[in-house]
Design a protein around this motif. Structure first.
Motif, PDB file in Angstrom:
ATOM      1  N   GLY A 253      29.407  20.766  13.869  1.00  0.00           N
ATOM      2  CA  GLY A 253      29.946  21.155  12.571  1.00  0.00           C
ATOM      3  C   GLY A 253      30.122  19.953  11.664  1.00  0.00           C
ATOM      4  N   ALA A 254      30.313  18.769  12.269  1.00  0.00           N
ATOM      5  CA  ALA A 254      30.527  17.538  11.495  1.00  0.00           C
ATOM      6  C   ALA A 254      30.062  16.350  12.323  1.00  0.00           C
ATOM      7  CB  ALA A 254      32.010  17.378  11.160  1.00  0.00           C
ATOM      8  N   LEU A 255      29.496  15.352  11.622  1.00  0.00           N
ATOM      9  CA  LEU A 255      28.980  14.155  12.315  1.00  0.00           C
ATOM     10  C   LEU A 255      29.194  12.939  11.430  1.00  0.00           C
ATOM     11  CD1 LEU A 255      27.227  12.655  14.497  1.00  0.00           C
ATOM     12  CD2 LEU A 255      25.208  13.405  13.197  1.00  0.00           C
ATOM     13  N   SER A 256      29.701  11.855  12.025  1.00  0.00           N
ATOM     14  CA  SER A 256      29.830  10.612  11.247  1.00  0.00           C
ATOM     15  C   SER A 256      28.518   9.836  11.357  1.00  0.00           C
ATOM     16  CB  SER A 256      31.006   9.768  11.747  1.00  0.00           C
ATOM     17  OG  SER A 256      30.716   9.196  12.997  1.00  0.00           O
ATOM     18  N   PRO A 257      27.977   9.368  10.236  1.00  0.00           N
ATOM     19  CA  PRO A 257      26.671   8.698  10.263  1.00  0.00           C
ATOM     20  C   PRO A 257      26.760   7.244  10.719  1.00  0.00           C
ATOM     21  CG  PRO A 257      27.520   8.727   8.027  1.00  0.00           C
ATOM     22  CD  PRO A 257      28.541   9.433   8.873  1.00  0.00           C
ATOM     23  N   VAL A 258      25.663   6.700  11.153  1.00  0.00           N
ATOM     24  CA  VAL A 258      25.517   5.257  11.417  1.00  0.00           C
ATOM     25  C   VAL A 258      24.223   4.824  10.732  1.00  0.00           C
ATOM     26  CG1 VAL A 258      25.197   3.465  13.160  1.00  0.00           C
ATOM     27  CG2 VAL A 258      26.684   5.408  13.647  1.00  0.00           C
ATOM     28  N   PRO A 259      24.281   3.887   9.780  1.00  0.00           N
ATOM     29  CA  PRO A 259      25.494   3.234   9.265  1.00  0.00           C
ATOM     30  C   PRO A 259      26.258   4.140   8.286  1.00  0.00           C
ATOM     31  CG  PRO A 259      23.556   2.414   8.118  1.00  0.00           C
ATOM     32  CD  PRO A 259      23.048   3.372   9.165  1.00  0.00           C
ATOM     33  N   GLY A 260      27.444   3.682   7.897  1.00  0.00           N
ATOM     34  CA  GLY A 260      28.182   4.376   6.828  1.00  0.00           C
ATOM     35  C   GLY A 260      29.279   5.296   7.313  1.00  0.00           C
ATOM     36  N   GLY A 261      29.597   5.279   8.608  1.00  0.00           N
ATOM     37  CA  GLY A 261      30.667   6.119   9.134  1.00  0.00           C
ATOM     38  C   GLY A 261      31.886   5.296   9.497  1.00  0.00           C
ATOM     39  N   VAL A 262      32.033   5.033  10.798  1.00  0.00           N
ATOM     40  CA  VAL A 262      33.200   4.283  11.300  1.00  0.00           C
ATOM     41  C   VAL A 262      33.174   2.820  10.823  1.00  0.00           C
ATOM     42  CG1 VAL A 262      34.331   3.467  13.428  1.00  0.00           C
ATOM     43  CG2 VAL A 262      33.384   5.788  13.338  1.00  0.00           C
ATOM     44  N   GLY A 263      31.977   2.229  10.751  1.00  0.00           N
ATOM     45  CA  GLY A 263      31.833   0.795  10.456  1.00  0.00           C
ATOM     46  C   GLY A 263      32.569   0.309   9.227  1.00  0.00           C
ATOM     47  N   PRO A 264      32.307   0.895   8.030  1.00  0.00           N
ATOM     48  CA  PRO A 264      32.979   0.383   6.827  1.00  0.00           C
ATOM     49  C   PRO A 264      34.491   0.527   6.888  1.00  0.00           C
ATOM     50  CG  PRO A 264      31.338   2.089   6.256  1.00  0.00           C
ATOM     51  CD  PRO A 264      31.337   1.951   7.750  1.00  0.00           C
ATOM     52  N   VAL A 265      34.974   1.551   7.583  1.00  0.00           N
ATOM     53  CA  VAL A 265      36.425   1.761   7.687  1.00  0.00           C
ATOM     54  C   VAL A 265      37.033   0.679   8.582  1.00  0.00           C
ATOM     55  CG1 VAL A 265      38.235   3.409   8.304  1.00  0.00           C
ATOM     56  CG2 VAL A 265      36.067   4.247   7.389  1.00  0.00           C
ATOM     57  N   THR A 266      36.311   0.294   9.649  1.00  0.00           N
ATOM     58  CA  THR A 266      36.819  -0.703  10.595  1.00  0.00           C
ATOM     59  C   THR A 266      37.101  -2.038   9.904  1.00  0.00           C
ATOM     60  OG1 THR A 266      35.573   0.305  12.397  1.00  0.00           O
ATOM     61  CG2 THR A 266      36.296  -1.947  12.734  1.00  0.00           C
ATOM     62  N   ALA A 267      36.116  -2.561   9.185  1.00  0.00           N
ATOM     63  CA  ALA A 267      36.290  -3.874   8.546  1.00  0.00           C
ATOM     64  C   ALA A 267      37.431  -3.822   7.533  1.00  0.00           C
ATOM     65  CB  ALA A 267      34.986  -4.295   7.880  1.00  0.00           C
ATOM     66  N   THR A 268      37.524  -2.717   6.809  1.00  0.00           N
ATOM     67  CA  THR A 268      38.584  -2.569   5.811  1.00  0.00           C
ATOM     68  C   THR A 268      39.959  -2.552   6.482  1.00  0.00           C
ATOM     69  OG1 THR A 268      37.041  -1.291   4.486  1.00  0.00           O
ATOM     70  CG2 THR A 268      39.356  -1.107   3.883  1.00  0.00           C
ATOM     71  N   LEU A 269      40.056  -1.840   7.613  1.00  0.00           N
ATOM     72  CA  LEU A 269      41.350  -1.755   8.306  1.00  0.00           C
ATOM     73  C   LEU A 269      41.798  -3.108   8.854  1.00  0.00           C
ATOM     74  CD1 LEU A 269      41.218   1.638  10.231  1.00  0.00           C
ATOM     75  CD2 LEU A 269      42.728   1.020   8.340  1.00  0.00           C
ATOM     76  N   LEU A 270      40.820  -3.904   9.325  1.00  0.00           N
ATOM     77  CA  LEU A 270      41.173  -5.242   9.826  1.00  0.00           C
ATOM     78  C   LEU A 270      41.873  -6.049   8.736  1.00  0.00           C
ATOM     79  CD1 LEU A 270      38.285  -6.908  11.842  1.00  0.00           C
ATOM     80  CD2 LEU A 270      40.636  -6.490  12.549  1.00  0.00           C
ATOM     81  N   VAL A 271      41.301  -6.018   7.545  1.00  0.00           N
ATOM     82  CA  VAL A 271      41.875  -6.784   6.434  1.00  0.00           C
ATOM     83  C   VAL A 271      43.213  -6.161   6.027  1.00  0.00           C
ATOM     84  CG1 VAL A 271      41.486  -7.655   4.102  1.00  0.00           C
ATOM     85  CG2 VAL A 271      39.558  -7.447   5.691  1.00  0.00           C
ATOM     86  N   GLU A 272      43.256  -4.824   6.028  1.00  0.00           N
ATOM     87  CA  GLU A 272      44.520  -4.140   5.689  1.00  0.00           C
ATOM     88  C   GLU A 272      45.615  -4.532   6.676  1.00  0.00           C
ATOM     89  OE1 GLU A 272      47.506  -0.925   5.819  1.00  0.00           O
ATOM     90  OE2 GLU A 272      46.034  -1.294   7.392  1.00  0.00           O
ATOM     91  N   HIS A 273      45.249  -4.658   7.966  1.00  0.00           N
ATOM     92  CA  HIS A 273      46.229  -5.084   8.975  1.00  0.00           C
ATOM     93  C   HIS A 273      46.754  -6.489   8.651  1.00  0.00           C
ATOM     94  CE1 HIS A 273      44.737  -2.261  12.463  1.00  0.00           C
ATOM     95  NE2 HIS A 273      45.246  -1.611  11.444  1.00  0.00           N
ATOM     96  N   ALA A 274      45.862  -7.376   8.217  1.00  0.00           N
ATOM     97  CA  ALA A 274      46.287  -8.749   7.898  1.00  0.00           C
ATOM     98  C   ALA A 274      47.271  -8.738   6.723  1.00  0.00           C
ATOM     99  CB  ALA A 274      45.075  -9.623   7.592  1.00  0.00           C
ATOM    100  N   ILE A 275      47.000  -7.874   5.742  1.00  0.00           N
ATOM    101  CA  ILE A 275      47.912  -7.774   4.589  1.00  0.00           C
ATOM    102  C   ILE A 275      49.266  -7.241   5.060  1.00  0.00           C
ATOM    103  CG2 ILE A 275      48.305  -6.558   2.382  1.00  0.00           C
ATOM    104  CD1 ILE A 275      45.217  -6.751   1.953  1.00  0.00           C
ATOM    105  N   ARG A 276      49.209  -6.238   5.973  1.00  0.00           N
ATOM    106  CA  ARG A 276      50.452  -5.678   6.505  1.00  0.00           C
ATOM    107  C   ARG A 276      51.226  -6.741   7.307  1.00  0.00           C
ATOM    108  NH1 ARG A 276      50.376  -0.995  10.385  1.00  0.00           N
ATOM    109  NH2 ARG A 276      48.231  -0.647   9.764  1.00  0.00           N
ATOM    110  N   ALA A 277      50.488  -7.544   8.081  1.00  0.00           N
ATOM    111  CA  ALA A 277      51.140  -8.597   8.876  1.00  0.00           C
ATOM    112  C   ALA A 277      51.805  -9.612   7.942  1.00  0.00           C
ATOM    113  CB  ALA A 277      50.119  -9.280   9.782  1.00  0.00           C
ATOM    114  N   ALA A 278      51.129  -9.940   6.840  1.00  0.00           N
ATOM    115  CA  ALA A 278      51.702 -10.888   5.868  1.00  0.00           C
ATOM    116  C   ALA A 278      52.965 -10.303   5.251  1.00  0.00           C
ATOM    117  CB  ALA A 278      50.675 -11.200   4.781  1.00  0.00           C
ATOM    118  N   SER A 279      52.916  -9.011   4.968  1.00  0.00           N
ATOM    119  CA  SER A 279      54.066  -8.339   4.375  1.00  0.00           C
ATOM    120  C   SER A 279      55.252  -8.349   5.354  1.00  0.00           C
ATOM    121  CB  SER A 279      53.638  -6.900   4.039  1.00  0.00           C
ATOM    122  OG  SER A 279      54.643  -6.234   3.398  1.00  0.00           O
ATOM    123  N   SER A 280      54.971  -8.054   6.642  1.00  0.00           N
ATOM    124  CA  SER A 280      56.047  -8.060   7.650  1.00  0.00           C
ATOM    125  C   SER A 280      56.628  -9.459   7.800  1.00  0.00           C
ATOM    126  CB  SER A 280      55.528  -7.616   9.017  1.00  0.00           C
ATOM    127  OG  SER A 280      55.013  -6.329   8.938  1.00  0.00           O
TER     128      SER A 280
END
Ligand code: NDP
Length: 286
Positions: A253-280
């Motif tokens: 019913g649904a499929l995440s593509p490669v490229p363009g699925g999990v990959g772009p979200v992963t790199a973004t989350l890594l950086v978001e985590h660093a911003i969150r760590a800086a905030s903490s």
């Protein structure tokens, strides 16, 4: 039937915008969020991934330094660098890029990363906290799977999810995150006797095996949701996933593509985590 495409690109853009705003606020308070990526490999796929992290950091306007120790780095070299970065008050997030040189244990070395800066959940303390349901950064890929499922409103509570792969980086942490959301989780691996029997029972399949074409239409229950985490070289400069998209999209019913699925979200989350760590860190100081 043709499966809905679970694109990660638009979601990554939304996450980027939100995190960039938080990063700007921190900078206005005199705190510059900074990420350090430690690498010790000549692996081309790893180099491409590191470039994608650097690109994401640039787009989100945070500092990102790559510490390339070279493929002959020892465990002591890696550990010393990770300790140094952990002690540096100007560094908020640390990533140890896989693979590490032969003979070096990534898990042992990652134990040197301060858990507060462990933005890719590599320190065994972080994985233990994740398993115990306590606060920790999850490995960014595992979290990206969850964020993608949530973005597309895929229900998890009471659903059967089959995870293909049991690595510390993806399979195990994503299984813990799914359990925390009340899914019933089956974990498969290379010794699983009948993979298709387990995947065909699942409402959601998460595939992280590093085996192109491993999951085909014959592995999938009609209407189910398939998340393809695999990133494998196609031998021509591109990447392919672990899923045989042509046959799976005809059944799922649904499929995440490669490229363009999990990959772009992963790199973004890594950086978001660093911003969150800086905030903490900033909140801890104020
Ligand atoms: P690992 O090689 O560490 O783990 C692979 C897992 O898959 C192992 O548990 C292995 O079983 C299992 N496996 C291998 N072959 C089979 C098979 N035939 N049937 C069932 N299970 C099998 O890989 P990673 O977890 O690090 O990565 C998995 C994939 O995800 C790779 O393609 C990687 O490039 C990709 N990846 C993508 C990221 C992204 O952001 N999109 C980030 C990180 C990884 P066993 O334990 O028995 O050996």
């Amino acid at each position: 039937m043709s499966a809905i495409v679970l694109s990660g690109r638009e979601l990554a853009a939304q996450l980027r915008a939100q995190a960039t705003t938080v990063g700007c606020e921190l900078r206005s308070r005199g705190i510059a969020p900074a990420l350090a990526v430690v690498t010790a490999t000549a692996d081309e796929a790893a180099a491409a991934y590191v470039r994608s992290i650097v690109r994401a950091a640039k787009r989100m306007e945070i500092d990102c330094a790559v510490h390339d120790l070279g493929p002959s780095a020892t465990a002591a070299d890696l550990r010393n660098r990770l300790i140094k970065l952990s002690l540096d008050p100007d560094i908020h997030g640390i990533v140890l890029q896989a693979p590490v040189p032969p003979g070096v244990s990534a898990v042992d070395v990652a134990a040197a990363i301060d858990p507060a800066k462990d933005v890719d959940g590599a320190n065994p303390t972080s994985l233990g906290r994740l398993a115990a349901g306590s606060s920790a950064f999850a490995p960014a890929t595992a979290e990206a799977v969850m964020v993608l499922l949530d973005h597309y409103g895929i229900p998890l509570s009471g659903r059967h999810v089959t995870v293909v792969g049991r690595s510390t980086v993806v399979g195990k942490p994503v299984a813990h995150l799914l359990l925390a959301r009340h899914a019933t989780v089956t974990i498969c691996h290379s010794r699983t006797a009948d993979l298709a029997a387990h995947t065909r029972e699942a409402d959601v399949i998460v595939v992280a095996a590093g085996q192109p074409g491993l999951v085909t239409g014959a592995h999938v229950k009609p209407g189910s949701c398939v998340i393809d985490v695999g990133t494998n070289s196609d031998g021509a400069g591109g990447i392919v996933g672990d899923v045989e998209a042509e046959t799976v999209e005809a059944v799922a019913g649904a499929l995440s593509p490669v490229p363009g699925g999990v990959g772009p979200v992963t790199a973004t989350l890594l950086v978001e985590h660093a911003i969150r760590a800086a905030s903490s860190a900033a909140d801890g100081r104020s």
